[in-house]
Design a protein around this motif. Structure first.
Motif, PDB file in Angstrom:
ATOM      1  N   ILE A  49      -0.229  15.535  -8.086  1.00  0.00           N
ATOM      2  CA  ILE A  49      -1.481  15.792  -7.363  1.00  0.00           C
ATOM      3  C   ILE A  49      -1.872  14.614  -6.480  1.00  0.00           C
ATOM      4  CG2 ILE A  49      -3.940  16.295  -7.587  1.00  0.00           C
ATOM      5  CD1 ILE A  49      -3.291  17.828 -10.122  1.00  0.00           C
ATOM      6  N   MET A  50      -1.964  13.414  -7.062  1.00  0.00           N
ATOM      7  CA  MET A  50      -2.495  12.311  -6.262  1.00  0.00           C
ATOM      8  C   MET A  50      -1.422  11.443  -5.616  1.00  0.00           C
ATOM      9  SD  MET A  50      -5.878  10.901  -8.127  1.00  0.00           S
ATOM     10  CE  MET A  50      -6.262  10.013  -6.617  1.00  0.00           C
ATOM     11  N   GLY A  51      -0.193  11.590  -6.071  1.00  0.00           N
ATOM     12  CA  GLY A  51       0.870  10.784  -5.473  1.00  0.00           C
ATOM     13  C   GLY A  51       0.729   9.294  -5.728  1.00  0.00           C
ATOM     14  N   ILE A  52       0.127   8.941  -6.867  1.00  0.00           N
ATOM     15  CA  ILE A  52       0.038   7.521  -7.194  1.00  0.00           C
ATOM     16  C   ILE A  52       1.428   6.990  -7.509  1.00  0.00           C
ATOM     17  CG2 ILE A  52      -0.912   5.845  -8.820  1.00  0.00           C
ATOM     18  CD1 ILE A  52      -3.173   7.851  -9.329  1.00  0.00           C
ATOM     19  N   MET A 109      -6.576   7.335   0.060  1.00  0.00           N
ATOM     20  CA  MET A 109      -6.337   5.924  -0.227  1.00  0.00           C
ATOM     21  C   MET A 109      -5.836   5.215   1.012  1.00  0.00           C
ATOM     22  SD  MET A 109      -5.020   5.496  -4.075  1.00  0.00           S
ATOM     23  CE  MET A 109      -3.572   6.506  -3.941  1.00  0.00           C
ATOM     24  N   SER A 119       1.260   7.644  -0.953  1.00  0.00           N
ATOM     25  CA  SER A 119      -0.185   7.521  -1.225  1.00  0.00           C
ATOM     26  C   SER A 119      -0.939   8.646  -0.558  1.00  0.00           C
ATOM     27  CB  SER A 119      -0.738   6.236  -0.633  1.00  0.00           C
ATOM     28  OG  SER A 119      -0.268   5.120  -1.278  1.00  0.00           O
ATOM     29  N   SER A 120      -1.997   9.062  -1.225  1.00  0.00           N
ATOM     30  CA  SER A 120      -2.770  10.155  -0.635  1.00  0.00           C
ATOM     31  C   SER A 120      -3.481   9.649   0.617  1.00  0.00           C
ATOM     32  CB  SER A 120      -3.786  10.667  -1.640  1.00  0.00           C
ATOM     33  OG  SER A 120      -4.810   9.714  -1.786  1.00  0.00           O
ATOM     34  N   PRO A 145      -7.566   5.099  -9.933  1.00  0.00           N
ATOM     35  CA  PRO A 145      -6.990   5.399  -8.617  1.00  0.00           C
ATOM     36  C   PRO A 145      -7.959   5.190  -7.459  1.00  0.00           C
ATOM     37  CG  PRO A 145      -7.340   7.412  -9.886  1.00  0.00           C
ATOM     38  CD  PRO A 145      -7.698   6.289 -10.780  1.00  0.00           C
ATOM     39  N   LEU A 146      -9.262   5.219  -7.739  1.00  0.00           N
ATOM     40  CA  LEU A 146     -10.208   5.043  -6.645  1.00  0.00           C
ATOM     41  C   LEU A 146     -10.252   3.586  -6.188  1.00  0.00           C
ATOM     42  CD1 LEU A 146     -13.108   7.302  -7.953  1.00  0.00           C
ATOM     43  CD2 LEU A 146     -11.463   7.808  -6.150  1.00  0.00           C
ATOM     44  N   ALA A 182      -6.961  -2.415   6.597  1.00  0.00           N
ATOM     45  CA  ALA A 182      -5.999  -3.458   6.276  1.00  0.00           C
ATOM     46  C   ALA A 182      -4.671  -3.199   6.971  1.00  0.00           C
ATOM     47  CB  ALA A 182      -5.809  -3.529   4.772  1.00  0.00           C
ATOM     48  N   ARG A 197      -7.602   1.914   2.894  1.00  0.00           N
ATOM     49  CA  ARG A 197      -6.901   0.685   3.235  1.00  0.00           C
ATOM     50  C   ARG A 197      -6.526   0.655   4.704  1.00  0.00           C
ATOM     51  NH1 ARG A 197      -4.632   2.414  -1.533  1.00  0.00           N
ATOM     52  NH2 ARG A 197      -5.285   1.269  -3.345  1.00  0.00           N
ATOM     53  N   GLU A 203       0.814  -1.214   0.000  1.00  0.00           N
ATOM     54  CA  GLU A 203       0.000   0.000   0.000  1.00  0.00           C
ATOM     55  C   GLU A 203       0.846   1.262   0.000  1.00  0.00           C
ATOM     56  OE1 GLU A 203      -2.072  -1.620   3.115  1.00  0.00           O
ATOM     57  OE2 GLU A 203      -2.915  -2.937   1.582  1.00  0.00           O
ATOM     58  N   GLY A 204       2.136   1.102  -0.299  1.00  0.00           N
ATOM     59  CA  GLY A 204       3.026   2.267  -0.267  1.00  0.00           C
ATOM     60  C   GLY A 204       3.215   2.889  -1.643  1.00  0.00           C
ATOM     61  N   GLU A 205       4.432   3.389  -1.850  1.00  0.00           N
ATOM     62  CA  GLU A 205       4.714   4.100  -3.102  1.00  0.00           C
ATOM     63  C   GLU A 205       4.506   3.235  -4.332  1.00  0.00           C
ATOM     64  OE1 GLU A 205       6.796   6.679  -0.158  1.00  0.00           O
ATOM     65  OE2 GLU A 205       6.286   4.562  -0.380  1.00  0.00           O
TER      66      GLU A 205
END
Lengths: 287, 465
Positions: free
Chosen positions: A198-201, B5, B1-2, A239-240, B12, B9, A39-41
């Motif tokens: 913007i979103m840092g995805i 998000m 991650s924003s 992204p959602l 989790a 999660r 769930e990170g970068e």
């Protein structure tokens, strides 16, 4: 302004004939320990496995005569170029393949080695090396059944050299799988502005829009270096939901499957003046 | 991650981290050479649900090269031949569960041993004559009454058939679990460590807790469990009918003290499940066989709980319905009467309900009673467990075919969402029914009477049930 970019962009000048860009190395070094945080970068890369692994697996299954659904890639030798922390090498290894993962960033290889070490099956099936593609060409001529270069070609300094090396280490009729990002206004807005800033995805600074590769250019380079392009498919990240899907348009991300021709790789001389111009153009900037 | 998000999660992230913040031994740093054997899946608990889980995975094509272990605290039971008398522990198996058992080859064995299909279920209220009948329009079976021993015998056989993939450890109680940190911060083992009572250790990529309603896996994973002991026990027994009959109907009558059910075993025998107060249950166990049989017959036939008011109100409602929907009331059949009870077959066990707030964590999944416990009145208990297995096996099979880490929360959460969505409404409804039917108060009786009659008259609602 952006439309000017599209027609006049040159690939960055590089002094070496290597495909490795040292600036890119530095970018990835900083994030070496973040690879395995789902769930990170690298979350988007983790979830890309949900479409790129089935794509590779099903393509190879459809090309092979014996089907072992319990071990679909058994007996297949795969080279994972730019393997990073091993995010793609591991699922391919679990499916039975013998995987060699190479990456120029030593910290990435260290992370990948450490991560696979706890699983004896993976530890045997996957070998990692800190190396560029050129460095292994000599000992690996026609060694691999498959090369995967996922999210890599937009980081290499010289794409044509890269493709030539792929051709050399692939067995005849071997498969090359590439996933990368198109160079369009859309990919600037969504791929850089939104995704990074913007979103840092994607960690900021990961990508440079000038190095994105349009599918037409990639196809041309592949076809003129002994490959036959079998399929080009568009990919889209939501992204959602954090998930990828296949789409019609290749305006953003896309995947390519190409097969190395049976004969030894030869460059094809093309007749059309437009193509000749482009060849001169890229020859002048490849350095 | 924003942040958005991360919040999505968050559940989790927090769950496994929270577990690690509490006291507990950290998984030791092991070299591959000295490490305990590593399995892809360990199933803790060798009852019907645990054994079926291991058997289904063992027969899954994408698990052909995987290593599975099943831990059972008890000894291996040999089922070479079934005794002539029926066991007093039986389950009502739904067609969906039969399909699952078929997928691992166990259903054929069950059919060749013994089982009783039933076509019809009649449920009615002791305080009125309100009745609801479930039956399938086509000639398919509604369900099957099968002894638990028969199911276990079939599953043991199918586990033997895949012994190269599934290792069953008998007399092996798990006494401790050590949870890994989420994988990205690992210089310690990323696997779940399992310690057995005899000191042996195993490691696994995924631990499945099928260890019943007092699940140790659930407790050690610190998963909160909503539980409630009912003030009821269930009395079970094997009964012999007064005369041979087709016996393809399952009967259930709601008494104020609790529902009494007669489940067909053969043309001459039925299984009793009588949920009643603890005191009454003890009395039933203590009384002589003749009085016991009399109590059962009286429970099914007596009208002592009727009141004129309720009877009239019920009758009025019924005529109203028959005006609107002439075919809306089914024929009432009469339950069989009981002649004898098998000696030694009477037993009782306390009843409760339970539901785990989470079914999964990083590298952990709960199935069966470990995740949820219901009142037997709906005959659903083991079917919920088999439904869990079908769902989890589906997700694990897809994950294996994608080369994924089997313990990854990504697909485990999909299993949890699907099953909680299905189970919670059924468990809640069962609980509500149990409470609704535990009273003689007129308004509530009328409510359920009319409700039952209306439900009986409305095909769409009945089919959904």
């Amino acid at each position: 302004q952006l439309s000017l970019f599209r027609f006049t962009v040159k690939r960055p000048f590089s002094t070496s004939h290597s495909s490795v860009d040292s600036k890119e190395i530095k970018k990835f070094q900083l994030l070496a320990h973040k690879w395995w945080d789902e769930e990170g970068e690298y979350a988007a890369l983790h979830s890309m496995n949900d479409i790129r692994v089935p794509f590779i697996r099903d393509t190879l299954l459809s090309m092979s005569s014996n089907y072992d659904l319990g071990n679909p890639l058994s007996g297949i030798k795969i080279l994972d170029v730019g393997c990073g922390g091993g995010l793609l090498s591991e699922p391919l290894g679990r499916l039975g393949a013998s995987v060699t993962g190479i990456d120029p960033v030593e910290d990435n290889i260290r992370t990948a080695d450490q991560h696979k070490s706890f699983d004896p099956v993976l530890a045997k099936r996957i070998q990692y090396k800190s190396s560029s593609l050129e460095e292994i060409v000599e000992q690996s001529v026609e060694t691999f059944d498959v090369i995967v270069a996922s999210e890599v070609v937009e980081h290499v300094a010289d794409l044509e050299t890269f493709i030539k090396c792929c051709s050399q280490v692939l067995k005849p009729e071997g498969s090359l799988f590439i996933t990368t990002i198109n160079r369009t206004q859309l990919s600037y807005v969504l791929g850089i502005l939104v995704a990074e800033k913007i979103m840092g995805i994607v960690p900021e600074g990961t990508h440079e829009w000038e190095k994105f590769v349009p599918p037409e250019e990639l196809e041309r380079l592949l076809e003129s270096n002994g490959f036959s392009v079998k399929s080009v498919k568009g990919m889209l990240y939501n992204p959602l939901s954090g998930s990828w899907s296949w789409v019609e348009s290749t305006g953003l991300n896309y995947a390519v499957h190409a097969v190395r021709s049976g004969a030894r790789a030869q460059s094809h001389a093309t007749d059309s003046p437009l193509q000749t111009d482009r060849q001169q153009h890229s020859a002048g900037t490849a350095g | 991650s924003s942040a958005a998000m991360a919040a999505l999660r968050g559940r989790a992230l927090l769950a496994p981290l929270a577990a690690r913040l509490r006291a507990g031994p950290r998984a030791p740093l092991c070299s591959a050479a000295s490490a305990p054997p590593l399995y892809d899946v360990v199933v803790s608990g060798g009852g019907m649900v645990g054994s079926a889980m291991a058997a289904v995975l063992g027969h899954d094509i994408h698990f052909h090269d995987k290593k599975i272990a099943l831990l059972e605290a008890g000894p291996r039971k040999e089922y070479d031949h079934m005794p002539d008398s029926y066991s007093n522990r039986v389950s009502s198996i739904s067609p969906g569960s039969a399909t699952l058992l078929s997928s691992c080859g166990a259903w054929d064995h069950i059919c060749s041993l013994r089982l009783k299909p039933f076509r019809r279920m009649q449920v009615w209220d002791a305080c009125s004559e309100a009745m609801i009948v479930f039956e399938k329009d086509d000639l398919d079976d509604m369900g099957y009454i099968v002894e638990n021993d028969v199911i276990m015998s079939a599953l043991t056989k199918q586990l033997d058939a895949v012994a190269d993939r599934v290792e069953v450890f008998y007399r092996s109680k798990a006494v401790g679990y050590t949870w890994p940190l989420p994988s990205h911060s690992c210089d310690t083992s990323p696997w779940v460590q399992v310690e057995l009572a005899d000191g042996r250790r195993l490691q696994t990529k995924l631990l499945i807790g099928a260890d019943g309603h007092n699940s140790v896996v659930r407790k050690e994973a610190e998963i909160k469990n909503i539980e409630h002991q009912y003030d009821q026990s269930a009395v079970v027994a094997t009964l012999h009918l007064a005369e041979a009959t087709d016996n393809n109907v399952a009967w259930q009558r709601f008494l104020p003290t609790g529902p009494i059910a007669l489940l067909p075993l053969s043309d001459t025998a039925s299984s009793l499940v009588w949920s009643t107060s603890h005191d009454h249950a003890s009395e039933l166990l203590a009384m002589d066989e003749e009085s016991f049989v009399d109590s059962i017959n009286s429970a099914f036939w007596s009208n002592i709980n009727h009141s004129d008011f309720i009877d009239t109100a019920g009758a009025m409602f019924r005529s109203a319905i028959s005006l609107l929907r002439p075919s809306g009331t089914a024929v009432r059949q009469l339950p069989p009467s009981v002649a004898k009870v098998d000696p030694e077959s009477r037993a009782m066990f306390p009843l409760g309900m339970g539901h785990a707030t989470e079914y999964v964590q990083h590298r952990v999944a709960l199935i069966g009673d470990a995740a949820h416990r219901v009142h037997p009145l709906a005959g659903q208990g083991v079917n919920l467990g088999f439904g869990d297995i079908a769902c989890l096996a589906h997700h694990l099979s897809a994950a294996a075919f994608n080369g994924n880490d089997l313990g990854s929360l990504k697909h485990l959460l999909k299993f949890e969402t699907e099953r909680q969505r299905h189970n919670v409404s059924l468990i809640a409804a069962t609980d509500v029914l149990k409470r609704l039917y535990s009273t003689t108060l007129a308004p509530l009786v009328l409510l359920r009477t009319w409700g039952l009659q209306a439900t009986n008259a409305l095909p769409p609602v009945k089919v959904r049930i």
